[in-house]
Design a protein around this motif. Structure first.
Motif, PDB file in Angstrom:
ATOM      1  N   VAL A  82       0.839  -1.198   0.000  1.00 18.82           N
ATOM      2  CA  VAL A  82       0.000   0.000   0.000  1.00 18.82           C
ATOM      3  C   VAL A  82       0.875   1.249   0.000  1.00 18.82           C
ATOM      4  CG1 VAL A  82      -1.642   1.350   1.381  1.00 18.82           C
ATOM      5  CG2 VAL A  82      -2.013  -1.102   1.035  1.00 18.82           C
ATOM      6  N   PHE A  83       1.924   1.244   0.808  1.00 19.69           N
ATOM      7  CA  PHE A  83       2.849   2.374   0.882  1.00 19.69           C
ATOM      8  C   PHE A  83       3.492   2.637  -0.480  1.00 19.69           C
ATOM      9  CE2 PHE A  83       7.201   3.929   2.254  1.00 19.69           C
ATOM     10  CZ  PHE A  83       6.792   5.205   2.590  1.00 19.69           C
ATOM     11  N   VAL A  84       3.994   1.586  -1.119  1.00 20.75           N
ATOM     12  CA  VAL A  84       4.657   1.726  -2.423  1.00 20.75           C
ATOM     13  C   VAL A  84       3.651   2.117  -3.503  1.00 20.75           C
ATOM     14  CG1 VAL A  84       5.907   0.469  -4.231  1.00 20.75           C
ATOM     15  CG2 VAL A  84       6.578   0.209  -1.838  1.00 20.75           C
ATOM     16  N   LEU A  85       2.458   1.567  -3.447  1.00 21.43           N
ATOM     17  CA  LEU A  85       1.434   1.912  -4.433  1.00 21.43           C
ATOM     18  C   LEU A  85       1.030   3.383  -4.304  1.00 21.43           C
ATOM     19  CD1 LEU A  85       0.002   0.493  -6.722  1.00 21.43           C
ATOM     20  CD2 LEU A  85      -1.773  -0.209  -5.131  1.00 21.43           C
ATOM     21  N   LYS A  86       0.912   3.891  -3.078  1.00 28.01           N
ATOM     22  CA  LYS A  86       0.622   5.323  -2.879  1.00 28.01           C
ATOM     23  C   LYS A  86       1.755   6.174  -3.452  1.00 28.01           C
ATOM     24  CE  LYS A  86      -2.141   5.004   1.326  1.00 28.01           C
ATOM     25  NZ  LYS A  86      -2.150   5.264   2.789  1.00 28.01           N
ATOM     26  N   LEU A  87       2.986   5.776  -3.141  1.00 30.86           N
ATOM     27  CA  LEU A  87       4.139   6.497  -3.687  1.00 30.86           C
ATOM     28  C   LEU A  87       4.171   6.395  -5.206  1.00 30.86           C
ATOM     29  CD1 LEU A  87       6.954   5.428  -1.191  1.00 30.86           C
ATOM     30  CD2 LEU A  87       5.869   7.675  -1.351  1.00 30.86           C
ATOM     31  N   SER A 130      12.370   3.875   5.590  1.00 25.84           N
ATOM     32  CA  SER A 130      11.306   3.380   6.463  1.00 25.84           C
ATOM     33  C   SER A 130      11.702   2.006   7.002  1.00 25.84           C
ATOM     34  CB  SER A 130       9.989   3.299   5.698  1.00 25.84           C
ATOM     35  OG  SER A 130      10.090   2.359   4.654  1.00 25.84           O
ATOM     36  N   HIS A 131      11.019   1.588   8.039  1.00 26.32           N
ATOM     37  CA  HIS A 131      11.300   0.276   8.635  1.00 26.32           C
ATOM     38  C   HIS A 131      10.418  -0.764   7.961  1.00 26.32           C
ATOM     39  CE1 HIS A 131      13.725   2.212  11.640  1.00 26.32           C
ATOM     40  NE2 HIS A 131      12.737   3.076  11.862  1.00 26.32           N
ATOM     41  N   ILE A 132      11.062  -1.761   7.359  1.00 22.54           N
ATOM     42  CA  ILE A 132      10.343  -2.755   6.568  1.00 22.54           C
ATOM     43  C   ILE A 132      10.519  -4.132   7.190  1.00 22.54           C
ATOM     44  CG2 ILE A 132      10.191  -3.887   4.325  1.00 22.54           C
ATOM     45  CD1 ILE A 132      11.406  -1.370   3.118  1.00 22.54           C
ATOM     46  N   LEU A 133       9.410  -4.817   7.373  1.00 21.49           N
ATOM     47  CA  LEU A 133       9.440  -6.214   7.774  1.00 21.49           C
ATOM     48  C   LEU A 133       9.605  -7.030   6.501  1.00 21.49           C
ATOM     49  CD1 LEU A 133       9.008  -8.535   9.785  1.00 21.49           C
ATOM     50  CD2 LEU A 133       6.557  -8.323   9.301  1.00 21.49           C
ATOM     51  N   ASN A 144      11.673  -6.018  -7.048  1.00 21.31           N
ATOM     52  CA  ASN A 144      11.116  -5.395  -8.260  1.00 21.31           C
ATOM     53  C   ASN A 144      11.495  -3.921  -8.356  1.00 21.31           C
ATOM     54  OD1 ASN A 144       9.875  -7.808  -8.814  1.00 21.31           O
ATOM     55  ND2 ASN A 144       7.824  -7.119  -8.360  1.00 21.31           N
ATOM     56  N   TRP A 145      11.524  -3.237  -7.221  1.00 19.94           N
ATOM     57  CA  TRP A 145      11.835  -1.807  -7.198  1.00 19.94           C
ATOM     58  C   TRP A 145      13.321  -1.545  -6.981  1.00 19.94           C
ATOM     59  CZ3 TRP A 145       8.749   2.119  -8.586  1.00 19.94           C
ATOM     60  CH2 TRP A 145       7.386   1.847  -8.723  1.00 19.94           C
ATOM     61  N   ARG A 146      14.103  -2.615  -6.842  1.00 20.92           N
ATOM     62  CA  ARG A 146      15.548  -2.513  -6.559  1.00 20.92           C
ATOM     63  C   ARG A 146      15.813  -1.722  -5.280  1.00 20.92           C
ATOM     64  NH1 ARG A 146      16.799  -0.405 -12.307  1.00 20.92           N
ATOM     65  NH2 ARG A 146      15.932  -2.066 -13.535  1.00 20.92           N
ATOM     66  N   ILE A 147      15.023  -2.072  -4.263  1.00 14.86           N
ATOM     67  CA  ILE A 147      15.175  -1.441  -2.953  1.00 14.86           C
ATOM     68  C   ILE A 147      15.989  -2.389  -2.097  1.00 14.86           C
ATOM     69  CG2 ILE A 147      13.953  -0.682  -0.879  1.00 14.86           C
ATOM     70  CD1 ILE A 147      11.542  -0.099  -2.790  1.00 14.86           C
ATOM     71  N   PHE A 148      17.090  -1.882  -1.574  1.00 16.50           N
ATOM     72  CA  PHE A 148      17.980  -2.706  -0.750  1.00 16.50           C
ATOM     73  C   PHE A 148      17.869  -2.242   0.683  1.00 16.50           C
ATOM     74  CE2 PHE A 148      19.816  -2.272  -5.016  1.00 16.50           C
ATOM     75  CZ  PHE A 148      19.652  -3.576  -5.435  1.00 16.50           C
ATOM     76  N   VAL A 149      17.346  -3.135   1.523  1.00 15.99           N
ATOM     77  CA  VAL A 149      17.188  -2.784   2.949  1.00 15.99           C
ATOM     78  C   VAL A 149      18.013  -3.699   3.816  1.00 15.99           C
ATOM     79  CG1 VAL A 149      14.939  -1.724   2.722  1.00 15.99           C
ATOM     80  CG2 VAL A 149      15.083  -4.177   3.009  1.00 15.99           C
TER      81      VAL A 149
END
Length: 149
Positions: A82-87, A130-133, A144-149
């Motif tokens: 939901v967070f990514v879709l809003k962004l 942000s803090h991601i579980l 998919n978004w190439r987000i490295f956490v």
């Protein structure tokens, strides 16, 4: 501004009495209106469809009003999706409008891939802070978004 249909788009300017060309600056096919620019334009549609695919959502993209209705139903909760879709939606509207203005006022243009890179980068920055579980669903979304956490 886009939701309220207050952007200074060609058809709106013409209704106000200004003499403007109404051709869509993105695809050069249709008449530029908010509904066309963010819904029917092939350039914009390709951008939004790719954003949906990167969110692991496969659906037919129809028009501005239907996308808003669909988003209002889907953008509930606090999940990473939901967070990514809003962004993604806000970045889509912002970057397509920015690209339209680049073409109109500076005679510069980017292809869909370059625009998507800008959108991806802005979303990466927001999500990485942000803090991601990291469960399986979130991991695939981050990949998919190439987000490295």
């Amino acid at each position: 501004m886009a939701i309220l249909d207050r952007l200074p788009i060609q058809d709106r300017l013409q209704r106000m009495g200004m003499n403007v060309e109404q051709r869509c600056l993105m695809c050069e096919i249709g008449l530029e209106s908010r509904d066309y620019l963010f819904g029917y334009c092939t350039y914009s549609r390709q951008v939004w469809t790719t954003i949906l695919c990167m969110c692991n959502i496969e659906r037919e993209v129809y028009c501005w009003d239907m996308e808003l209705q669909w988003l209002c139903a889907k953008l509930k909760g606090k999940s990473l999706l939901v967070f990514v879709l809003k962004l993604g939606w806000s970045s889509f509207v912002y970057h397509v409008w920015e690209e339209r203005n680049r073409r109109k006022f500076r005679s510069l243009s980017r292809d869909v891939g370059s625009l998507l890179d800008s959108i991806r980068e802005s979303i990466q920055l927001r999500v990485q802070n942000s803090h991601i579980l990291l469960n399986d669903i979130n991991r695939k979304l981050c990949d998919n978004w190439r987000i490295f956490v």
